[in-house]
Enzyme design. Structure first.
Site, PDB file in Angstrom:
ATOM      1  N   GLU A  64      68.521 -23.705  55.658  1.00  0.00           N
ATOM      2  CA  GLU A  64      68.824 -24.636  55.278  1.00  0.00           C
ATOM      3  C   GLU A  64      69.759 -24.991  55.792  1.00  0.00           C
ATOM      4  O   GLU A  64      70.467 -26.308  55.349  1.00  0.00           O
ATOM      5  CB  GLU A  64      68.489 -24.499  53.975  1.00  0.00           C
ATOM      6  N   GLY A  65      69.746 -25.648  57.305  1.00  0.00           N
ATOM      7  CA  GLY A  65      70.640 -26.803  57.952  1.00  0.00           C
ATOM      8  C   GLY A  65      71.595 -25.856  58.505  1.00  0.00           C
ATOM      9  O   GLY A  65      72.946 -24.869  57.357  1.00  0.00           O
ATOM     10  N   ARG A 113      69.647 -14.825  44.281  1.00  0.00           N
ATOM     11  CA  ARG A 113      70.097 -16.143  44.340  1.00  0.00           C
ATOM     12  C   ARG A 113      69.228 -16.869  45.399  1.00  0.00           C
ATOM     13  O   ARG A 113      68.490 -17.952  44.609  1.00  0.00           O
ATOM     14  CB  ARG A 113      71.638 -16.436  44.636  1.00  0.00           C
ATOM     15  N   TRP A 146      61.054 -15.976  59.093  1.00  0.00           N
ATOM     16  CA  TRP A 146      61.885 -15.941  58.230  1.00  0.00           C
ATOM     17  C   TRP A 146      61.856 -17.046  56.632  1.00  0.00           C
ATOM     18  O   TRP A 146      62.546 -17.940  56.416  1.00  0.00           O
ATOM     19  CB  TRP A 146      63.442 -16.323  58.681  1.00  0.00           C
ATOM     20  N   ARG A 206      73.541 -42.750  60.292  1.00  0.00           N
ATOM     21  CA  ARG A 206      72.259 -42.507  59.714  1.00  0.00           C
ATOM     22  C   ARG A 206      72.256 -42.958  57.828  1.00  0.00           C
ATOM     23  O   ARG A 206      72.781 -43.756  56.949  1.00  0.00           O
ATOM     24  CB  ARG A 206      72.671 -40.821  58.778  1.00  0.00           C
ATOM     25  N   ARG A 219      96.104  -1.824  43.832  1.00  0.00           N
ATOM     26  CA  ARG A 219      96.113  -0.833  45.116  1.00  0.00           C
ATOM     27  C   ARG A 219      98.364  -1.135  45.439  1.00  0.00           C
ATOM     28  O   ARG A 219      98.586  -2.268  44.964  1.00  0.00           O
ATOM     29  CB  ARG A 219      95.868  -1.431  46.565  1.00  0.00           C
ATOM     30  N   GLN A 235     103.433 -11.918  49.873  1.00  0.00           N
ATOM     31  CA  GLN A 235     103.091 -13.182  49.939  1.00  0.00           C
ATOM     32  C   GLN A 235     101.786 -12.982  50.978  1.00  0.00           C
ATOM     33  O   GLN A 235     100.898 -14.678  50.049  1.00  0.00           O
ATOM     34  CB  GLN A 235     104.401 -14.229  50.896  1.00  0.00           C
TER      35      GLN A 235
END
Length: 399
Positions: free
Chosen positions: A364-365, A85, A157, A382, A269, A280
């Protein structure tokens, strides 16, 4: 009128990508992750399916589908592994869609068309050793020299650092203007003075290529200036709108993967004489994953809707990225818990999901940056101003 149904074309796309993931990624991802290997042939196969430019208009070599179709591709690819991705996020979201929005016709023909066809790979160079969330702290410079710019600096990066053919690189053309002095350039790997180096030892996304870029007097023609001088910051932020959209969509895919693996294990399992899914507190974790999946998906597809309409959606994209990535990180943690001791081993995929889920909360933030953004929108501090160029709305061909 709101419509939450997928079109037949979108359903077909989802099934195509899911079959691809089940056949081409799932059988090999454990080995690739262990070796830290990225299979370049994946790009070739994605290109054969026309997935490298799924939402790029047909006139520029893409499939011409809507923006939510890109989200579907990212969901299904991340269900296989975050690395793949990420590759599409960077190539299509950060690079190709930015060329579509800001590029000249000549730039689109030269760079966007082969990228949409998957003949060339695009990447994005913004982050530096001392500049992550604080974009204005970048040190890379671009000095005009006749008909060229001379680039010097370093990026880090960078996804696809050793694989991509084209890079969108951000550099100062006028440091005195701070972020208004940043410009964007299209840099080719073959340009003299350009080099890259991989980053090893990552916690997650080990089968993805990540590295550093180096620019040593790289001469870039003025024709490769994207947008105008000083527009680099705006271009970078609009690119991140597209990138964050794909990251959020991928997070939805990771939650899907966690839920699928956990439900399967819950039926396999048994403890105290019954399937663990009957307990639960295990059900509580399954329910939390399901809630995260549905909430995140709605936020992502709302952004896709706004993009289809040609409306700026920086605020909505930020929220989708923040919430979906947080839910994915939580889902992966819960999935390991559901699997108990086995979840701590790579015998099951959930330990990889947990390792992979951490990076999107950062890149990306960071979640902290998006938290601040959302508060500032609500408080009125903003406001998103109109851009000189906007991402084209999606207009389906009419018969």
């Amino acid at each position: 009128m709101m419509n939450f149904d997928f079109t037949p074309e979108q359903e077909m796309l989802r099934q195509t990508v899911r079959k691809f993931v089940d056949k081409e990624i799932m059988p090999y991802i454990k080995e690739w992750d262990e070796r830290g290997a990225f299979d370049r042939n994946i790009f070739k196969r994605l290109a054969e399916l026309n997935l490298m430019g799924v939402c790029i208009p047909e006139q520029y070599g893409g499939m011409g589908m809507d923006y939510n179709s890109l989200a579907i591709v990212c969901e299904e690819l991340e269900r296989g592994d975050t690395a793949f991705r990420t590759a599409v996020s960077v190539h299509t979201g950060l690079n190709s869609l930015t060329l579509l929005q800001w590029g000249t016709e000549e730039q689109k023909q030269k760079y966007l068309v082969p990228q949409a066809r998957g003949e060339k790979i695009g990447a994005f160079g913004l982050t530096e050793p001392n500049a992550g969330s604080d974009v204005a702290s970048i040190q890379t410079t671009a000095v005009r020299d006749g008909d060229d710019y001379i680039l010097n600096g370093q990026k880090t990066w960078i996804s696809l650092a050793d694989i991509a053919d084209h890079f969108l690189v951000f550099a100062y053309t006028d440091k005195s203007k701070k972020h208004r002095g940043i410009s964007a350039f299209i840099v080719e790997r073959t340009m003299p003075g350009f080099s890259s180096r991989p980053i090893k030892g990552k916690l997650g996304i080990r089968s993805g290529n990540t590295g550093e870029l180096f620019f040593d007097n790289v001469r870039v023609p003025k024709e490769n200036l994207l947008g105008e001088e000083g527009e680099g910051f705006k271009i970078a932020m609009s690119a991140l709108d597209n990138g964050r959209f794909t990251v959020a969509a991928g997070a939805v895919g990771l939650i899907m993967a966690c839920l699928e693996a956990s439900v399967k294990y819950c039926h396999e399992r048994k403890t105290f004489g019954k399937e663990i899914g009957r307990h639960q507190l295990v059900q509580q974790m399954i329910a939390r994953m399901e809630a995260g999946l549905q909430i995140s998906r709605l936020l992502v597809y709302k952004v896709g809707f706004l993009k289809n309409e040609g409306r700026r959606c920086t605020r909505e994209t930020s929220l989708a990225k923040w919430i979906a990535c947080d839910y994915a990180n939580q889902a992966a943690d819960d999935a390991v818990q559901v699997h108990g001791a086995y979840g701590y081993s790579n015998e099951y995929p959930v330990e990889r999901y947990l390792r992979n889920s951490k990076a999107p909360v950062i890149y990306e933030g960071t979640r902290e940056i998006h938290t601040i953004m959302q508060a500032e929108y609500v408080l009125g501090y903003r406001e998103d101003k109109p851009l000189r160029k906007t991402l084209p709305a999606w207009r389906p061909d009419e018969d």
